[in-house]
Design a protein around this motif. Sequence first.
Motif, PDB file in Angstrom:
ATOM      1  N   LEU A  78      13.836   6.860  56.318  1.00 40.87           N
ATOM      2  CA  LEU A  78      12.804   7.889  56.328  1.00 40.87           C
ATOM      3  C   LEU A  78      12.657   8.521  54.949  1.00 40.87           C
ATOM      4  O   LEU A  78      11.544   8.781  54.483  1.00 40.87           O
ATOM      5  N   ARG A  80      13.315   7.031  52.057  1.00 42.35           N
ATOM      6  CA  ARG A  80      12.658   6.048  51.196  1.00 42.35           C
ATOM      7  C   ARG A  80      11.158   5.988  51.483  1.00 42.35           C
ATOM      8  O   ARG A  80      10.351   5.827  50.583  1.00 42.35           O
ATOM      9  N   PHE A  81      10.793   6.137  52.754  1.00 43.68           N
ATOM     10  CA  PHE A  81       9.374   6.098  53.129  1.00 43.68           C
ATOM     11  C   PHE A  81       8.620   7.255  52.493  1.00 43.68           C
ATOM     12  O   PHE A  81       7.544   7.071  51.920  1.00 43.68           O
ATOM     13  N   GLY A  84       8.466   7.244  48.494  1.00 42.26           N
ATOM     14  CA  GLY A  84       7.783   6.103  47.869  1.00 42.26           C
ATOM     15  C   GLY A  84       6.642   6.571  46.981  1.00 42.26           C
ATOM     16  O   GLY A  84       6.201   7.718  47.027  1.00 42.26           O
TER      17      GLY A  84
END
Length: 91
Positions: A78, A80-81, A84
């Motif tokens: 989550l 990393r999402f 990004g």
Amino acid sequence: MGRWLKPDVYPLIGAMTFVTGMCVFQLTRNAFMNPDVRVSKAHRRSAVLDNADEGQRYTQHAFRRFLSTQRPEVFPALNRFFAGSPPSDDK
């Protein structure tokens, strides 16, 4: 026994069993592995123990070594999402 043990109490019994197990584990670990606890007479006789290696093994146990290699994130996927790169506007 059925009159005293109601289904509403099962989660409480489970939680208390888990917490009691954790306490027993920690007390047992401290009693048998802590370098400052002197159970045998040979260790109790000396006032100061030269046990730096034993203390290092006690503090740097396998679980702590494992956690030191992990990133301090609760939900890495989550994170990393949301961390990004933002979508580009050039088309």
